[in-house]
Structures are given as structure tokens and as C-alpha cells.
Write an enzyme that holds these catalytic residues in place. Structure first.
Site: not given
Ligand code: ARG
Length: 462
Positions: A159, A280, A286, A293
Site C-alpha cells: 500500500h 527541462s 531538473k 515515464e
């Protein structure tokens, strides 16, 4: 008169509308089947000789012509004309243009319906082997990485909450197991699909005594299919194949999700080489896990393909319907997605390090040793349910006082349960817990080492 592009010009007197030509064609994507189409045709031609339907010298012309066409396609010199609809008619038309009359005999006793069913099976057999190799390579990458972290601890999560301590290797090896099932599912899929529909014709077979076992053997199928009606419409193996690819993607997307989280500043569990990160355009600091992804995102394409094939197959009337042409779009999409993602994830696994020190320095929180404490009580003859309750109360107190289980004094423990003794401290703390894992397959160091040995041997024998 110029050779007709299509074999049925005697039946349809009007030329097709441009719109219809574009709409009906599959050549733009089924051309990738060309090698298999040609292999099937060569087997078919050989068989036609063996039953006396064509002569040996005609067969030789057919085979030479087909091999030339194959060569031209592989060199990128073949002119694909979408008016030919699909790869089967494009090759047949080219053959007739090249060798004339004998070329017109190739399609004897055959339909594009059994032809395409044969081609996809031949293609899929190879594709499965390629996917299996890629799966094995990824498994090997996980095993190698696991080998570096057999003694280093990390929290496990259920969880997404801290659960029990594990060695990092055990976590990594969990993916080897998932991938193993993917590998085996593909092997099963290959076994089921490895039968030859060739010779089933359009739907009912042929009045010619085609020797189906002959083409079956030439093409390396394990057996022939036994019902022509089923043979031309069966795409179960396509649905299964796409499902298998989808499950590969499920597993890869789970890893991607883990590692996106693990590479966040909040977790700081892993660092993947800059080679697989992006930055970025605006925020200079970044370091984004875009590859992972995209693996997660591309999973959508595989699931989409699965939904598509199921919907295409649903409630089609028996037997071949043109709906089936769409199968290949989704089969190819699923395969290409799985292939690309298996390669990408392997590269990432090869280039990722766990920040073992940072992870270990932060193992104190979250009461990772609570279950082991309950099991300590079981070893002192306390029923597990009672032990669970006792530890739950102790944990709640610890949380209120912002201390760990290991900080609780013996006297305090004894107030909760008289069976607790000085040796309790040997069962507390993540390191002690992991050392104590005693069941087969548990997430401890010894078990991880055993698994690594097993996988090294298994994978090297493939
Ligand atoms: N391009 C077709 C397909 O992929 C080949 C079979 C066409 N058969 C037919 N009877 N129109 O399904």
C-alpha cells in the site's frame, strides 16, 4: 494488354475508387511479412510439384522469381503499389510480371485467407523468439544488479507504506520472476500457434489433393490444422500474443513506476545514468526520468491493441471476414512496443545504482521490525493473533513518543507481555530481521543469493 493489378478484374468491371483503394489496402503495414509470404509460397510451389499440379521447371522459375523479389524488397528496390492491396497480391503480381504463365499457377489451391493465416504464424514464431531473447537479457541485467546488493537493505512497501525490511537484491529478483512468466507465456503461445493452416484455401479446402503435411513439414510447423473453416478465421493466437505483450508491459510499467518514485528527491533510492534522463527547457536543475515515464505511457498502446483485437474478433460471423485484416496493426503495435521497452528498460537497469548507504541510513522509521517482533512472541508460545495485538499497542505507544521498537526498555516491554526477554533486541532492527528470514523465497540475503545462483544457471542454459 497490361497485366491486371488485381486477380479479379474479370469479375468487377469498374475500377475501384481511389478512396476505396486507400481504405482497403494493408500493404503499408503487412509488407513486413514479405519474407514469410515468400517462404510460404515456395513451400506451396514445392508441394504443387509433388502432387503433379505444376512441373519442376515451372517451380524453379517460381522459386527463382520469388527469391529475386525477396532480394529486391530487402534492398529497398521493390516498388510497392497499394493498388495491389496487400503483400500477398503485390508479390504474386510481381512474380507474374517477371516470369509470366508459370507465375499464374502459384495460387492453385490457395487463398489469401490461408496464406495470411500462415504468414502471421510464421512471423509470430520468430517474433516470439526475439522477445524471449530480450526478456532473458533483461532478466540477466536484473540478476547482475541484484548480485551487487545481496547484503544491502531497503524497506519493502505494501500500500506504498513501509512494510518489512528486505535486501535490495530480493526486490530486483522479483522482476526476474515476473519476466520468467512472460517468457513462459510466450513459449506456450508459440506452441499453440505452431500449426499450419496452409491448404485450407478460402474456407472449405480444395478439390485438389493438396499435400498439407508436406507444406507443414517444409515450414517447420508441428502439425497441420484439422478444420479448414476454423483455420482461416482463427486469430486466438493473435489475441494471446497481444495479451502476453501487454503483460510484459504491465511488469515493465510497474518497474518504471517504482523507479520514477525511487529516483525522486523524496526517496533518493536510485540514480540512473544521465544517458537515460532528460532535463527541462525552463527549470535548469531538473533531471527527469522520461524514459521510464515513456515505458509507463507506452503500456497504453499495448493495452489498446489488446482491446482492439478482442473487439475485432467479437461476434464476427464465421469464417474469414475482412475485419481480420486489422489484426496485424495491433499485433505489430504490441510487439514493437514490448520490444522497444524491453531494450530501454534493460539499458536503464544496466545503468542504475542504488544509494544503499542513504537507504540504510533511513531504515529506522516505519516500524519495519514490527512483524518480526510479533513472530518473536510466537517463538515464545504466544498465539500469533495475541502477539499481533500486543505489538500493535507497543507500536502505537512508540509512535506517540517518537521512538523505535529497539528503544523500548525491557521493563516496558514486559508490561505488555511477560514472555518478552532480553533476547528480544536480537529480533529488532531491520538488519536483525533480514538476517532472521528463514522461509524459502523470503526476502533475505541467503535466499537472494540462492536465487541468483539459480537464475545465473538457468539463463546461461538458454
Ligand atoms: N490482406 C488480407 C488480410 O490481411 C488478406 C486476406 C484477404 N482475403 C480476402 N478474402 N479478401 O486479411
Amino acid at each position: 494488354m497490361a497485366e491486371p493489378k488485381k486477380s479479379w478484374e474479370h469479375r468487377l468491371k469498374e475500377n475501384p475508387d481511389e478512396l476505396a483503394i486507400d481504405f482497403v489496402e494493408s500493404l503499408s503495414y503487412d509488407k513486413r511479412l514479405y519474407k514469410y509470404d515468400i517462404a510460404g509460397s515456395i513451400a506451396h510451389a514445392n508441394m504443387l510439384v509433388s502432387i503433379g499440379v505444376i512441373k519442376k521447371d515451372e517451380c524453379k522459375l517460381i522459386k527463382d522469381g520469388l527469391l529475386e523479389i525477396s532480394h529486391e524488397i530487402s534492398e529497398g528496390k521493390f516498388k510497392f503499389d497499394k493498388a495491389c492491396e496487400d503483400i500477398h497480391m503485390a508479390i504474386e503480381a510481381a512474380l507474374i510480371r517477371r516470369i509470366g504463365e508459370p507465375g499464374k499457377k502459384l495460387h492453385t489451391g490457395r487463398s489469401r485467407n490461408d496464406q495470411v493465416a500462415t504468414d502471421i504464424r510464421l512471423w509470430m514464431r520468430d517474433e516470439i523468439e526475439i522477445l524471449q531473447v530480450k526478456i532473458s537479457l533483461l532478466q540477466g541485467a536484473f540478476v547482475k544488479l541484484a548480485g551487487k546488493y545481496t547484503e544491502n537493505l531497503m524497506p519493502s512497501y505494501t500500500h506504498m507504506q513501509r512494510a518489512q525490511p528486505i535486501v535490495i537484491a530480493a526486490y530486483l529478483l522479483s522482476f526476474v520472476e515476473q519476466l520468467q512468466r512472460d517468457w513462459a507465456r510466450l513459449a506456450n503461445c508459440r506452441t499453440l500457434l505452431n500449426v499450419s493452416p496452409l491448404g485450407s484455401g478460402a474456407v472449405a479446402g480444395s478439390t485438389l489433393a493438396l499435400d498439407r503435411k508436406n507444406t507443414c513439414e517444409q515450414l517447420g510447423f508441428a502439425d497441420i490444422t484439422y478444420n479448414s473453416i476454423d483455420s482461416v478465421s482463427d486469430r486466438d493466437f493473435c489475441a494471446e500474443f497481444i495479451f502476453d505483450c501487454s503483460l510484459v508491459m504491465t511488469h515493465l510499467s510497474k518497474l518504471a513506476e517504482d523507479w520514477i518514485i525511487y529516483s525522486s528527491n523524496e526517496f533518493g533510492f536510485i540514480k540512473t545514468s544521465d544517458k537515460y534522463c532528460t532535463s527541462s527547457s525552463m527549470m535548469p536543475q531538473k533531471r527527469n526520468p522520461d524514459m521510464l515515464e515513456l515505458v509507463r505511457g507506452k503500456t497504453g498502446a499495448a493495452y489498446g491493441a489488446l482491446m482492439a483485437i478482442m473487439t475485432i474478433l467479437k461476434a464476427q460471423p464465421s469464417t474469414y471476414n475482412r475485419d481480420l485484416q486489422e489484426d496485424k496493426i495491433h499485433v505489430f503495435k504490441a510487439a514493437d512496443t514490448a520490444r522497444a521497452c524491453l531494450d530501454m528498460v534493460k539499458a536503464i537497469v544496466d545503468n542504475t545504482k542504488f544509494n544503499a548507504k542513504h537507504i540504510e541510513a533511513n531504515l529506522d522509521g516505519g516500524f519495519l521490525d514490527a512483524t518480526a517482533l510479533a513472530e518473536y512472541l510466537v517463538k515464545k508460545s504466544v498465539p500469533f493473533r495475541t502477539a499481533h495485538g500486543i505489538v500493535g499497542t507497543v507500536v502505537a505507544d512508540c509512535e506517540a513518543n517518537a521512538v523505535k521498537l529497539g528503544d523500548v526498555e525491557l521493563g516496558e516491554f514486559k508490561k505488555h507481555c511477560a514472555s518478552i526477554e532480553e533476547d528480544v533486541y536480537l529480533s529488532l532492527g531491520a538488519a536483525n530481521v533480514v538476517k532472521a528470514y528463514a522461509s524459502a523465497g523470503a526476502a533475505g540475503s541467503a535466499q537472494a543469493q540462492e536465487q541468483i545462483c539459480y537464475w545465473k544457471k538457468t539463463l546461461s542454459e538458454r
